[in-house]
Design an enzyme around this catalytic site. Structure first.
Site, PDB file in Angstrom:
ATOM      1  N   HIS A  10     -65.662  28.161 -18.723  1.00  0.00           N
ATOM      2  CA  HIS A  10     -66.384  28.727 -19.866  1.00  0.00           C
ATOM      3  C   HIS A  10     -65.817  28.262 -21.191  1.00  0.00           C
ATOM      4  O   HIS A  10     -66.533  27.761 -22.039  1.00  0.00           O
ATOM      5  CB  HIS A  10     -66.378  30.259 -19.810  1.00  0.00           C
ATOM      6  CG  HIS A  10     -67.177  30.876 -20.902  1.00  0.00           C
ATOM      7  ND1 HIS A  10     -66.643  31.165 -22.142  1.00  0.00           N
ATOM      8  CD2 HIS A  10     -68.474  31.242 -20.948  1.00  0.00           C
ATOM      9  CE1 HIS A  10     -67.592  31.680 -22.907  1.00  0.00           C
ATOM     10  NE2 HIS A  10     -68.709  31.744 -22.203  1.00  0.00           N
ATOM     11  N   PHE A  71     -66.485  32.602 -11.365  1.00  0.00           N
ATOM     12  CA  PHE A  71     -66.312  33.418 -10.174  1.00  0.00           C
ATOM     13  C   PHE A  71     -67.652  33.934  -9.666  1.00  0.00           C
ATOM     14  O   PHE A  71     -67.897  33.969  -8.469  1.00  0.00           O
ATOM     15  CB  PHE A  71     -65.348  34.571 -10.438  1.00  0.00           C
ATOM     16  CG  PHE A  71     -64.886  35.205  -9.173  1.00  0.00           C
ATOM     17  CD1 PHE A  71     -64.007  34.533  -8.337  1.00  0.00           C
ATOM     18  CD2 PHE A  71     -65.354  36.436  -8.787  1.00  0.00           C
ATOM     19  CE1 PHE A  71     -63.601  35.093  -7.141  1.00  0.00           C
ATOM     20  CE2 PHE A  71     -64.944  37.009  -7.599  1.00  0.00           C
ATOM     21  CZ  PHE A  71     -64.073  36.337  -6.775  1.00  0.00           C
ATOM     22  N   GLY A  74     -73.470  33.940 -12.479  1.00  0.00           N
ATOM     23  CA  GLY A  74     -74.165  34.459 -13.655  1.00  0.00           C
ATOM     24  C   GLY A  74     -75.029  33.401 -14.317  1.00  0.00           C
ATOM     25  O   GLY A  74     -75.246  32.311 -13.785  1.00  0.00           O
ATOM     26  N   HIS A  76     -74.589  31.407 -16.819  1.00  0.00           N
ATOM     27  CA  HIS A  76     -74.001  30.091 -17.091  1.00  0.00           C
ATOM     28  C   HIS A  76     -74.059  29.202 -15.856  1.00  0.00           C
ATOM     29  O   HIS A  76     -74.425  28.025 -15.945  1.00  0.00           O
ATOM     30  CB  HIS A  76     -72.554  30.216 -17.561  1.00  0.00           C
ATOM     31  CG  HIS A  76     -72.408  30.827 -18.910  1.00  0.00           C
ATOM     32  ND1 HIS A  76     -73.208  30.521 -19.984  1.00  0.00           N
ATOM     33  CD2 HIS A  76     -71.519  31.747 -19.373  1.00  0.00           C
ATOM     34  CE1 HIS A  76     -72.839  31.210 -21.044  1.00  0.00           C
ATOM     35  NE2 HIS A  76     -71.814  31.963 -20.692  1.00  0.00           N
TER      36      HIS A  76
END
Length: 123
Positions: A10, A71, A74, A76
């Protein structure tokens, strides 16, 4: 064929946050010195994924694997990264860009985290 791996995360303005990402990249390079390894980030720091891919292609990489250090699956990982990969593949049609599953989707990582939780901290 020149193989490369991009460890993709990220991003954060805090340089200490990047240390585990860089540690993964260093571990990959140590396991296979013939593989070129770079870190790249979605936002808040550089290089971006596009910058890393452009650099690797400019240096002759023809097979680039992107390891997303997310992890969960989502937005992204589910939307942003596939869109970036499509754009980069169109920009570099002669290179093979492969998006690996997110780190959290790998059952080996899930098992390792369970082991860590049950074994406790390393002395």
């Amino acid at each position: 064929m020149m193989r490369a791996v991009i460890v993709f995360a990220h991003g954060s303005r805090d340089p200490l946050w990047r240390q585990p990402v860089q540690a993964v990249a260093q571990a990959i390079a140590a396991r296979d010195p013939s593989c070129t390894v770079r870190c790249a980030y979605l936002e808040l720091c550089e290089p971006t994924l596009a910058q890393a891919v452009d650099e690797l292609v400019a240096h002759g990489a023809t097979d680039i694997r992107v390891l997303p250090l997310f992890f969960g699956m989502g937005k992204h990982a589910r939307e942003d990264l596939p869109a970036l990969m499509r754009d980069l593949q169109a920009r570099h049609p002669h290179a093979r860009l492969q998006r690996l599953p997110t780190a959290g989707e790998d059952p080996r990582l899930i098992a390792l985290l369970a082991d860590i939780a049950l074994e406790g901290p390393v002395p």
